[in-house]
Design a protein around this motif. Structure first.
Motif, mmCIF file in Angstrom:
data_model
loop_
_atom_site.group_PDB
_atom_site.id
_atom_site.type_symbol
_atom_site.label_atom_id
_atom_site.label_comp_id
_atom_site.label_asym_id
_atom_site.label_seq_id
_atom_site.Cartn_x
_atom_site.Cartn_y
_atom_site.Cartn_z
ATOM 1 N N TRP A 140 -57.030 14.376 56.960
ATOM 2 C CA TRP A 140 -57.632 12.867 57.514
ATOM 3 C C TRP A 140 -56.342 12.192 58.248
ATOM 4 O O TRP A 140 -56.551 11.044 58.455
ATOM 5 C CB TRP A 140 -58.045 12.278 56.312
ATOM 6 N N THR A 184 -49.363 5.631 47.668
ATOM 7 C CA THR A 184 -50.479 5.190 46.817
ATOM 8 C C THR A 184 -50.730 6.483 45.946
ATOM 9 O O THR A 184 -51.298 7.208 46.479
ATOM 10 C CB THR A 184 -51.502 4.400 47.414
ATOM 11 N N ASP A 220 -53.405 8.978 44.384
ATOM 12 C CA ASP A 220 -54.808 9.371 44.838
ATOM 13 C C ASP A 220 -55.187 10.038 43.506
ATOM 14 O O ASP A 220 -54.929 11.083 42.951
ATOM 15 C CB ASP A 220 -54.608 10.263 45.988
ATOM 16 N N SER A 255 -52.266 1.813 50.428
ATOM 17 C CA SER A 255 -53.553 1.708 50.062
ATOM 18 C C SER A 255 -54.267 3.113 50.269
ATOM 19 O O SER A 255 -53.503 3.971 51.042
ATOM 20 C CB SER A 255 -54.455 0.508 50.853
ATOM 21 N N LEU A 256 -55.216 3.538 49.675
ATOM 22 C CA LEU A 256 -55.907 4.856 49.989
ATOM 23 C C LEU A 256 -56.744 4.700 51.150
ATOM 24 O O LEU A 256 -57.213 3.598 51.377
ATOM 25 C CB LEU A 256 -56.599 5.196 48.669
ATOM 26 N N PRO A 257 -56.843 5.856 51.740
ATOM 27 C CA PRO A 257 -57.931 5.891 52.952
ATOM 28 C C PRO A 257 -59.231 5.815 52.603
ATOM 29 O O PRO A 257 -59.784 6.146 51.497
ATOM 30 C CB PRO A 257 -57.554 7.276 53.556
ATOM 31 N N GLN A 258 -59.864 4.976 53.657
ATOM 32 C CA GLN A 258 -61.300 4.587 53.283
ATOM 33 C C GLN A 258 -62.232 5.993 53.551
ATOM 34 O O GLN A 258 -61.959 6.617 54.293
ATOM 35 C CB GLN A 258 -61.889 3.618 54.033
ATOM 36 N N ALA A 259 -62.911 6.241 52.488
ATOM 37 C CA ALA A 259 -63.875 7.359 52.328
ATOM 38 C C ALA A 259 -64.762 7.592 53.641
ATOM 39 O O ALA A 259 -65.219 6.076 53.838
ATOM 40 C CB ALA A 259 -64.374 7.597 51.241
#
Length: 273
Positions: free
Chosen positions: A219, A98, A100, A269-273
């Motif tokens: 992360w 994904t 970023d 999907s992008l990692p959750q902030a």
């Protein structure tokens, strides 16, 4: 006198922790120097005339070796040495990736008044990359750009670019790109074939793509970096507006140089902030 060199990454960044070692034809080390904060070496050690081997190493990068000839001046000018990321020619792991947008950029440059350049970028975009497991040529890329997010640093110019003379963002709010195939152009370079939809027009557009490497992020994820370039012609997308000045010089060039710096996160999907 001495050694001068610049050490850079594939995308032009200085490598400030590189070590440059010079050996003579017998394999004896005659000089060892480290790069400064600008990735440069300026060593004043005088070298005897002759042929030498220059080896550049840096943590996280594959070593690079080249030859240098020292003249009677005692000076060796190595020039720019480009380092590839360690394992940089290995493909990213297969599966979904994904894009970023926080760590990527979508930019374009156009000629202005025939003498300088106007730089712009889109601030809202996203996309996915699917690395095929067996044949990288079957990998896919899809991206969507919000046309109204154009930013050239000038509000009046941006408003004009969003109008019907150019992007016409009210009628065509999205710019999309979908790949149709890849052709290898080297161990870590490809030509991406695809279709670009902009201003209501769909045209084939090829991207010159360089793979810059893969690495872990802070992360716990894995990221891959790419750089891609392309040239577009405004008239191909029905954006024919121009203001011709004296001597027939166009205010805005018809060719756009597109520059993409992409960082993608492994996963769908992008990692959750």
């Amino acid at each position: 006198m001495g050694l001068t060199a610049k050490i850079r990454t594939r995308d032009g960044w200085a490598v400030s922790h590189a070590v440059v070692t010079v050996t003579d034809m017998t394999g004896t080390q005659v000089l060892r120097a480290e790069t400064d904060a600008e990735g440069a070496v300026r060593d004043t050690t005088e070298l005897a005339p002759g042929a030498y081997t220059v080896i550049v190493t840096a943590v996280g990068y594959a070593p690079a070796a080249s030859s240098a000839i020292v003249t009677a001046s005692g000076r060796a000018e190595v020039g720019t040495v480009t380092l590839a990321r360690q394992g940089g020619t290995e493909l990213p792991p297969p599966g979904p990736w994904t894009i970023d947008p926080v760590h990527s950029s979508v930019a374009a440059v156009a000629q202005h008044l025939g003498i300088s350049s106007v730089h712009g970028r889109f601030t809202e975009f996203g996309g996915t990359i699917e690395i095929a497991p067996d044949d990288v040529g079957k990998s896919r890329v899809e991206a969507v750009i919000k046309a109204a997010s154009i930013d050239t640093g000038n509000g009046m110019r941006d408003t004009h670019l969003k109008s019907g003379d150019f992007l016409d963002v009210e009628r065509h709010p999205e710019i999309t790109y979908r790949s149709t195939g890849l052709t290898a152009a080297g161990s870590d370079r490809w030509t991406v074939h695809g279709e670009l939809s902009m201003h209501g027009v769909v045209r084939p557009v090829d991207l010159d793509l360089a793979y810059l490497g893969t690495g872990a992020d802070p992360w716990g994820g894995t990221r891959a970096a790419f750089r891609a370039t392309a040239e577009l012609h405004r008239e191909d997308f029905a954006m024919n507006y121009n203001q011709v000045l004296q001597a027939g010089i166009a205010a805005i060039g018809t060719t756009l140089k597109v520059e993409l710096d992409i960082q993608a996160v492994q996963g769908d999907s992008l990692p959750q902030a």
